[in-house]
Motif scaffolding. Sequence first.
Motif, PDB file in Angstrom:
ATOM      1  N   ALA A  62      57.095  29.496-110.358  1.00  0.00           N
ATOM      2  CA  ALA A  62      57.382  30.841-109.853  1.00  0.00           C
ATOM      3  C   ALA A  62      58.066  30.798-108.498  1.00  0.00           C
ATOM      4  O   ALA A  62      57.861  29.878-107.702  1.00  0.00           O
ATOM      5  CB  ALA A  62      56.083  31.643-109.746  1.00  0.00           C
ATOM      6  N   ASP A  63      58.874  31.836-108.226  1.00  0.00           N
ATOM      7  CA  ASP A  63      59.462  32.009-106.905  1.00  0.00           C
ATOM      8  C   ASP A  63      58.497  32.725-105.970  1.00  0.00           C
ATOM      9  O   ASP A  63      58.526  32.516-104.761  1.00  0.00           O
ATOM     10  CB  ASP A  63      60.755  32.827-106.997  1.00  0.00           C
ATOM     11  CG  ASP A  63      61.841  32.104-107.771  1.00  0.00           C
ATOM     12  OD1 ASP A  63      62.011  30.891-107.558  1.00  0.00           O
ATOM     13  OD2 ASP A  63      62.513  32.754-108.588  1.00  0.00           O
ATOM     14  N   ILE A  64      57.649  33.588-106.542  1.00  0.00           N
ATOM     15  CA  ILE A  64      56.672  34.317-105.746  1.00  0.00           C
ATOM     16  C   ILE A  64      55.466  34.643-106.610  1.00  0.00           C
ATOM     17  O   ILE A  64      55.596  34.879-107.814  1.00  0.00           O
ATOM     18  CB  ILE A  64      57.288  35.605-105.135  1.00  0.00           C
ATOM     19  CG1 ILE A  64      56.296  36.274-104.178  1.00  0.00           C
ATOM     20  CG2 ILE A  64      57.785  36.546-106.214  1.00  0.00           C
ATOM     21  CD1 ILE A  64      56.924  37.377-103.321  1.00  0.00           C
ATOM     22  N   LEU A  65      54.302  34.653-105.991  1.00  0.00           N
ATOM     23  CA  LEU A  65      53.029  34.849-106.688  1.00  0.00           C
ATOM     24  C   LEU A  65      52.376  36.136-106.192  1.00  0.00           C
ATOM     25  O   LEU A  65      52.237  36.348-104.989  1.00  0.00           O
ATOM     26  CB  LEU A  65      52.124  33.651-106.388  1.00  0.00           C
ATOM     27  CG  LEU A  65      50.712  33.603-106.940  1.00  0.00           C
ATOM     28  CD1 LEU A  65      50.732  33.567-108.453  1.00  0.00           C
ATOM     29  CD2 LEU A  65      49.994  32.362-106.410  1.00  0.00           C
ATOM     30  N   LEU A  66      52.000  37.030-107.133  1.00  0.00           N
ATOM     31  CA  LEU A  66      51.229  38.234-106.825  1.00  0.00           C
ATOM     32  C   LEU A  66      49.822  38.004-107.343  1.00  0.00           C
ATOM     33  O   LEU A  66      49.598  37.954-108.555  1.00  0.00           O
ATOM     34  CB  LEU A  66      51.855  39.468-107.479  1.00  0.00           C
ATOM     35  CG  LEU A  66      53.308  39.769-107.097  1.00  0.00           C
ATOM     36  CD1 LEU A  66      53.784  41.032-107.813  1.00  0.00           C
ATOM     37  CD2 LEU A  66      53.479  39.907-105.593  1.00  0.00           C
TER      38      LEU A  66
END
Length: 236
Positions: A62-66
């Motif tokens: 992933a590029d970003i994790l929520l």
Amino acid sequence: MGDPVVAAPARPGREPSAAWRVLVVESNSEDAATLVRGLQRHGHEVQCVDTGVAALRSFESADILLLDLELPDLDGLEVCRRVRSAGATPMIAVTARGTELDCVLGLQAGADDYLVKPYGFRELMARMEAVMRRVQTQVPTAPVIMHGPLCIDAAARQVLLDGRRIEVTRKEFDLLHLLASHPDTVIPRKRIMQQIWGDVWSRRTIDTHVSSLRSKLGASDWIVTVRGVGFQLGRV
């Protein structure tokens, strides 16, 4: 888990500033579905998991994790700490835990930002864009590196080989970009670990990523092992 997030519809004609691979870690199925739909409407590629174990298996792509902090198997703060110890993947805690202490603990555990439910979708997008801007400006990079048929686009975080896109994980991209940025230099293992994984030492981690990159690029010669030292970008 807090009230479901209401996703604001994308404005007609609005293009996202960038398309990211987003990992949503959310155990509430309604919250997850709403969030995934909103992100996809804004052009992002979304993977969704509902446990901490699944998050730890998937976050490197992933590029970003929520990350929701209320998970059925692992405490969300522990997931934060493990993700951060493995590297610099951008991460926003998205949770119903709304006290000042909760926020402090989340940031101390490694989250780049902290958002309390219920929240507005536009606020989430603004926070994601702010986090990604900070990450992308931490290390100045050449926008595009050409190495024979290999093209590495730092701005788009894309790898092309003979004009064909090669799907790589975040860490694979960072490793390949580091080697390509110094094509005539052998990069020591320790430097690779410090720069890509934050000095979390694991010989197997590097070897696994090198092996995966060689397979995806279709030739082992793309990355040369210099025994006892490290790795160098090869010439194919």
